[in-house]
Write a protein that holds these residues in place. Sequence first.
Motif, mmCIF file in Angstrom:
data_model
loop_
_atom_site.group_PDB
_atom_site.id
_atom_site.type_symbol
_atom_site.label_atom_id
_atom_site.label_comp_id
_atom_site.label_asym_id
_atom_site.label_seq_id
_atom_site.Cartn_x
_atom_site.Cartn_y
_atom_site.Cartn_z
ATOM 1 N N ILE A 236 70.566 -14.954 12.518
ATOM 2 C CA ILE A 236 70.106 -13.681 13.477
ATOM 3 C C ILE A 236 69.081 -12.702 12.580
ATOM 4 C CG2 ILE A 236 70.400 -11.557 14.952
ATOM 5 C CD1 ILE A 236 72.936 -12.994 15.973
ATOM 6 N N ILE A 237 69.679 -12.351 11.468
ATOM 7 C CA ILE A 237 68.834 -11.522 10.637
ATOM 8 C C ILE A 237 67.720 -12.297 10.088
ATOM 9 C CG2 ILE A 237 68.914 -10.527 8.135
ATOM 10 C CD1 ILE A 237 71.717 -10.051 8.846
ATOM 11 N N VAL A 238 67.768 -13.433 9.965
ATOM 12 C CA VAL A 238 66.457 -14.215 9.528
ATOM 13 C C VAL A 238 65.695 -14.478 10.522
ATOM 14 C CG1 VAL A 238 65.622 -16.566 8.968
ATOM 15 C CG2 VAL A 238 67.845 -15.579 7.685
ATOM 16 N N TYR A 239 65.970 -14.712 11.984
ATOM 17 C CA TYR A 239 65.246 -14.647 12.928
ATOM 18 C C TYR A 239 64.416 -13.555 13.133
ATOM 19 C CZ TYR A 239 67.163 -19.275 14.004
ATOM 20 O OH TYR A 239 67.815 -20.534 14.044
ATOM 21 N N LYS A 240 65.280 -12.183 13.121
ATOM 22 C CA LYS A 240 64.726 -10.898 13.352
ATOM 23 C C LYS A 240 63.541 -10.737 12.161
ATOM 24 C CE LYS A 240 68.591 -8.667 15.614
ATOM 25 N NZ LYS A 240 69.456 -7.648 15.579
ATOM 26 N N GLN A 241 63.768 -11.113 11.030
ATOM 27 C CA GLN A 241 62.702 -11.073 10.076
ATOM 28 C C GLN A 241 61.529 -11.808 10.304
ATOM 29 O OE1 GLN A 241 65.017 -12.091 6.393
ATOM 30 N NE2 GLN A 241 65.950 -9.973 5.845
ATOM 31 N N GLN A 242 61.808 -12.993 10.844
ATOM 32 C CA GLN A 242 60.596 -13.703 11.279
ATOM 33 C C GLN A 242 59.654 -13.295 12.355
ATOM 34 O OE1 GLN A 242 62.406 -17.547 11.593
ATOM 35 N NE2 GLN A 242 62.390 -18.074 9.368
ATOM 36 N N LEU A 243 60.459 -12.512 13.465
ATOM 37 C CA LEU A 243 59.833 -11.965 14.547
ATOM 38 C C LEU A 243 58.966 -10.895 14.244
ATOM 39 C CD1 LEU A 243 63.044 -11.543 17.038
ATOM 40 C CD2 LEU A 243 61.298 -13.449 17.255
ATOM 41 N N VAL A 244 57.692 -11.193 15.205
ATOM 42 C CA VAL A 244 56.655 -9.888 14.886
ATOM 43 C C VAL A 244 56.642 -9.351 15.997
ATOM 44 C CG1 VAL A 244 54.021 -9.960 14.325
ATOM 45 C CG2 VAL A 244 55.526 -11.414 13.281
ATOM 46 N N ALA A 245 56.510 -7.876 16.102
ATOM 47 C CA ALA A 245 56.436 -7.174 17.090
ATOM 48 C C ALA A 245 54.992 -6.955 17.669
ATOM 49 C CB ALA A 245 57.060 -5.676 16.964
ATOM 50 N N ALA A 246 54.278 -7.416 18.820
ATOM 51 C CA ALA A 246 53.095 -7.492 19.288
ATOM 52 C C ALA A 246 52.788 -6.050 19.305
ATOM 53 C CB ALA A 246 52.841 -8.098 20.510
ATOM 54 N N GLU A 247 53.581 -4.980 19.834
ATOM 55 C CA GLU A 247 53.147 -3.617 19.867
ATOM 56 C C GLU A 247 52.667 -2.906 18.532
ATOM 57 O OE1 GLU A 247 55.893 -4.959 20.696
ATOM 58 O OE2 GLU A 247 56.180 -4.690 22.931
ATOM 59 N N THR A 248 52.920 -3.333 17.482
ATOM 60 C CA THR A 248 52.862 -2.711 16.354
ATOM 61 C C THR A 248 51.949 -3.621 15.238
ATOM 62 O OG1 THR A 248 55.014 -3.288 15.214
ATOM 63 C CG2 THR A 248 54.889 -1.220 16.402
ATOM 64 N N THR A 249 51.683 -4.853 15.426
ATOM 65 C CA THR A 249 51.289 -5.925 14.576
ATOM 66 C C THR A 249 50.060 -6.504 15.156
ATOM 67 O OG1 THR A 249 53.274 -6.500 13.650
ATOM 68 C CG2 THR A 249 51.552 -8.029 13.247
ATOM 69 N N THR A 250 48.950 -6.369 14.385
ATOM 70 C CA THR A 250 47.492 -6.999 15.131
ATOM 71 C C THR A 250 47.689 -8.376 14.691
ATOM 72 O OG1 THR A 250 46.717 -6.513 12.849
ATOM 73 C CG2 THR A 250 46.665 -4.794 14.518
ATOM 74 N N LEU A 251 46.728 -9.318 15.051
ATOM 75 C CA LEU A 251 46.682 -10.562 15.030
ATOM 76 C C LEU A 251 46.221 -10.866 13.744
ATOM 77 C CD1 LEU A 251 44.951 -11.683 18.337
ATOM 78 C CD2 LEU A 251 47.651 -11.973 17.655
ATOM 79 N N GLN A 252 45.499 -9.967 13.158
ATOM 80 C CA GLN A 252 44.975 -10.238 11.589
ATOM 81 C C GLN A 252 46.304 -9.923 10.559
ATOM 82 O OE1 GLN A 252 41.918 -11.294 10.655
ATOM 83 N NE2 GLN A 252 42.760 -11.353 8.514
ATOM 84 N N GLN A 253 47.117 -9.252 10.964
ATOM 85 C CA GLN A 253 48.442 -8.788 10.348
ATOM 86 C C GLN A 253 49.254 -10.055 10.457
ATOM 87 O OE1 GLN A 253 49.377 -5.162 11.726
ATOM 88 N NE2 GLN A 253 48.472 -3.795 10.113
ATOM 89 N N LEU A 254 49.343 -10.855 11.478
ATOM 90 C CA LEU A 254 50.140 -11.832 11.847
ATOM 91 C C LEU A 254 49.654 -12.999 11.022
ATOM 92 C CD1 LEU A 254 52.213 -13.372 13.329
ATOM 93 C CD2 LEU A 254 50.446 -13.860 15.022
ATOM 94 N N ALA A 255 48.529 -13.209 10.907
ATOM 95 C CA ALA A 255 47.859 -14.196 10.211
ATOM 96 C C ALA A 255 48.189 -14.148 8.595
ATOM 97 C CB ALA A 255 46.240 -14.264 10.371
ATOM 98 N N GLU A 256 47.918 -12.927 8.138
ATOM 99 C CA GLU A 256 48.337 -12.534 6.682
ATOM 100 C C GLU A 256 49.554 -12.849 6.406
ATOM 101 O OE1 GLU A 256 46.923 -8.559 6.313
ATOM 102 O OE2 GLU A 256 44.778 -9.126 6.390
ATOM 103 N N ARG A 257 50.514 -12.481 7.312
ATOM 104 C CA ARG A 257 52.052 -12.643 7.262
ATOM 105 C C ARG A 257 52.403 -13.954 7.094
ATOM 106 N NH1 ARG A 257 56.495 -9.229 10.671
ATOM 107 N NH2 ARG A 257 58.447 -10.489 9.854
ATOM 108 N N VAL A 258 51.909 -14.744 8.058
ATOM 109 C CA VAL A 258 52.495 -16.149 8.148
ATOM 110 C C VAL A 258 51.584 -17.326 7.586
ATOM 111 C CG1 VAL A 258 53.687 -15.562 10.367
ATOM 112 C CG2 VAL A 258 51.315 -16.583 10.266
ATOM 113 N N GLY A 259 50.569 -16.997 7.012
ATOM 114 C CA GLY A 259 49.579 -17.882 6.347
ATOM 115 C C GLY A 259 48.653 -18.667 7.275
ATOM 116 N N ASN A 260 48.416 -20.108 6.841
ATOM 117 C CA ASN A 260 47.349 -20.679 7.538
ATOM 118 C C ASN A 260 48.144 -20.965 8.946
ATOM 119 O OD1 ASN A 260 44.845 -22.355 7.437
ATOM 120 N ND2 ASN A 260 46.200 -23.693 8.413
ATOM 121 N N ILE A 261 47.481 -20.767 10.220
ATOM 122 C CA ILE A 261 48.038 -20.929 11.494
ATOM 123 C C ILE A 261 47.666 -22.217 11.878
ATOM 124 C CG2 ILE A 261 48.314 -20.348 13.682
ATOM 125 C CD1 ILE A 261 47.698 -17.270 12.907
#
Length: 222
Positions: free
Chosen positions: A81-106
Amino acid sequence: YDTCRGVLFQEDEYALSVLVRIAKLAMEVYRAEIFDALAIEEEEVKAIRETSRADVERMNIETELRQRAIIQNRTEVERRIIVYKQQLVAAETTTLQQLAERVGNIDLVYEATGAAQVSFEMMEVLGTNGVFIFTGVPGRKGPIELDADLIMHNLVLANQVAFGTVNANRDAFEAAIRDLGTFMARWPEAVRGLITGRFPIEKATDVLLGEPGGIKNVIAIA
């Protein structure tokens, strides 16, 4: 007469003494048999007690092992659960650009929102050799702004693919079931986590008309 009576008395006395001795021997034999029976019974009781004690110890060990397994499983679930929570990205506070920087090549985006603005903004951060699948249908809204040059640039130079799909045939559904079985075998907790709520049929109206929440809510018919 006195002589005969004396002999008779002696014979009676001898016979009586013999009977007494026989009775004593019988009593000793009977007592020995009783002692043997008591000893056997004691050994049986002792064996039963030892067996019962062994059974109790075995049950205690099994109970302890089950408790340890429960604790370990709970610890593993909490860790996941902790790992999944760390992998989750909150759309309210994270932009798509930040998402791409976080997960790498989509590599793959499976769109199912029907939100055109968000979908094309997501295409701007799609990775090299990425695939974008449209499945949502946007409502009748006004025009949107998008960076068409960037999207076209990425589609060509990043070797991307974008397509839409609807109403899959029988083969596609059968393949989806097989894939779901594979996913369940590899990532069971993640698959189960997709269903975030299960509700009885009596709660269907609340689920459909109430405040939206979770990933997938299931209505149980039976």
